[in-house]
Design an enzyme around this catalytic site. Structure first.
Site, PDB file in Angstrom:
ATOM      1  N   THR A   1       0.862  -1.179   0.000  1.00 44.17           N
ATOM      2  CA  THR A   1       0.000   0.000   0.000  1.00 44.17           C
ATOM      3  C   THR A   1       0.895   1.224   0.000  1.00 44.17           C
ATOM      4  O   THR A   1       1.547   1.527   1.001  1.00 44.17           O
ATOM      5  CB  THR A   1      -0.917   0.007   1.231  1.00 44.17           C
ATOM      6  OG1 THR A   1      -1.728  -1.172   1.221  1.00 44.17           O
ATOM      7  CG2 THR A   1      -1.822   1.229   1.230  1.00 44.17           C
TER       8      THR A   1
ATOM      9  N   LYS B   1      -7.090   1.232  -3.401  1.00 48.28           N
ATOM     10  CA  LYS B   1      -6.704   0.707  -2.085  1.00 48.28           C
ATOM     11  C   LYS B   1      -6.804   1.787  -1.006  1.00 48.28           C
ATOM     12  O   LYS B   1      -7.331   1.543   0.085  1.00 48.28           O
ATOM     13  CB  LYS B   1      -5.279   0.153  -2.160  1.00 48.28           C
ATOM     14  CG  LYS B   1      -4.660  -0.195  -0.823  1.00 48.28           C
ATOM     15  CD  LYS B   1      -5.415  -1.274  -0.079  1.00 48.28           C
ATOM     16  CE  LYS B   1      -4.673  -1.639   1.215  1.00 48.28           C
ATOM     17  NZ  LYS B   1      -5.410  -2.623   2.017  1.00 48.28           N
TER      18      LYS B   1
ATOM     19  N   LYS C   1      -0.835   6.257   8.248  1.00 48.25           N
ATOM     20  CA  LYS C   1      -0.043   6.465   7.028  1.00 48.25           C
ATOM     21  C   LYS C   1      -0.931   6.446   5.798  1.00 48.25           C
ATOM     22  O   LYS C   1      -0.806   7.284   4.904  1.00 48.25           O
ATOM     23  CB  LYS C   1       1.048   5.390   6.955  1.00 48.25           C
ATOM     24  CG  LYS C   1       1.918   5.435   5.701  1.00 48.25           C
ATOM     25  CD  LYS C   1       1.444   4.464   4.612  1.00 48.25           C
ATOM     26  CE  LYS C   1       1.564   3.021   5.031  1.00 48.25           C
ATOM     27  NZ  LYS C   1       1.174   2.097   3.913  1.00 48.25           N
TER      28      LYS C   1
END
Length: 291
Positions: free
Chosen positions: A91, A167, A236
């Site tokens: 990711t 995502k 994040k």
């Protein structure tokens, strides 16, 4: 297929297990050497370059910095031996995904972005949902690997960065559900109704979807360890979503609010807990959680 796998966190280890079980020859490398211990059937190698070759190389690294350090700064795309295909399952930011696509094109190494939805237990069962974008022929070539690791591969076109945008959007929706449940529990508890009772009702009726049911059960039981997905990694991902949104001129006001809650949770020592521990922020703010 002859496969190199780089990145042996909980997800990576589970994915390697599925590849080995499917009969693929898998070489593995991790920046922390001990991570390869106990991976029966896989072959540990001593450098990233030894893994980044063969029919395909798969990377499953924690963040932009790790992926850039290993692949770009590590010079793997300039090595004499390179893979026929690089499958990036991390990711990462949309910006880095675009950079990687351009770098791979210059190097002549086909590149696919294929981040996943699912926690380590899903990876162990081969039940991940894989979001893939890149050249159609390369995705088809990678199908034996994707099928070994996931229940379904969802295709989003030829531009790899699209998979990373999907995502990040999905993770934003998941953390938004956690935030909503945390606030709702704090509200009902202030009126004498246990949050667990509220979640039992709603996750079996109006919100009977996997995200609500799974994370609702964790919030109800206050079961935040061990982390299936660490809260600091969720922070994040929300940060990456906001960066990509700003670059595209897309306001995401709720994402900004959730980011602040995640920062608060990290400041309170919850960064290594499961990201469902974000629900503790609302409990603290309401005065019903003291630690």
């Amino acid at each position: 297929m002859d496969v190199g796998f780089i990145g042996l966190g909980r997800m990576g280890r589970a994915m390697v297990g599925r590849l080995v079980a499917a009969g693929h020859n898998v070489r593995v490398w991790n920046r922390s050497p001990g991570a390869a211990e106990g991976l029966d059937g896989a072959t540990p190698v001593t450098s990233a370059a030894e893994a980044f070759r063969g029919d395909a190389a798969i990377t499953m690294l924690a963040d932009d910095a790790a992926l850039r350090a290993v692949i770009v700064e590590g010079g793997l795309l300039d090595a004499p031996e390179r893979p026929d295909l690089h499958l990036s399952m991390s990711t990462i930011s949309v910006a880095l995904a675009r950079d990687l696509a351009a770098i791979h094109e210059r190097a002549g190494v086909p590149y696919i972005a294929a981040p996943v939805f699912g926690r380590p237990d899903a990876a162990e069962r081969g039940a991940l949902n894989i979001v893939a974008a890149g050249p159609e022929a390369e995705i088809a070539r990678a199908a034996p690997l994707l099928d070994a690791m996931g229940a379904k591969t969802w295709r989003f076109g030829s531009e790899p960065a699209r998979a990373n945008a999907v995502k990040l959007a999905g993770n934003f929706m998941l953390i938004s559900a956690i935030e909503a449940m945390g606030e709702a529990c704090a509200f009902t508890e202030a009126h004498g109704v246990a949050g667990a009772d509220l979640l039992d009702l709603l996750t079996n009726t109006l919100f009977a979807a996997p995200a609500y049911k799974n994370y609702g059960a964790m919030i109800a039981a206050q079961r935040f360890e061990p982390a299936g997905f660490a809260l600091k990694l969720g922070a994040k991902d929300v940060r990456l979503a906001l960066q990509a949104a700003e670059a595209a001129g897309v306001p995401m006001p709720f994402a900004s609010a959730v980011r602040d809650g995640l920062i608060e949770a990290i400041a309170q020592g919850d960064g290594d807990k499961d990201w469902s521990a974000l629900a503790r922020v609302s409990a603290r703010r309401s005065g019903r959680l003291k630690s």
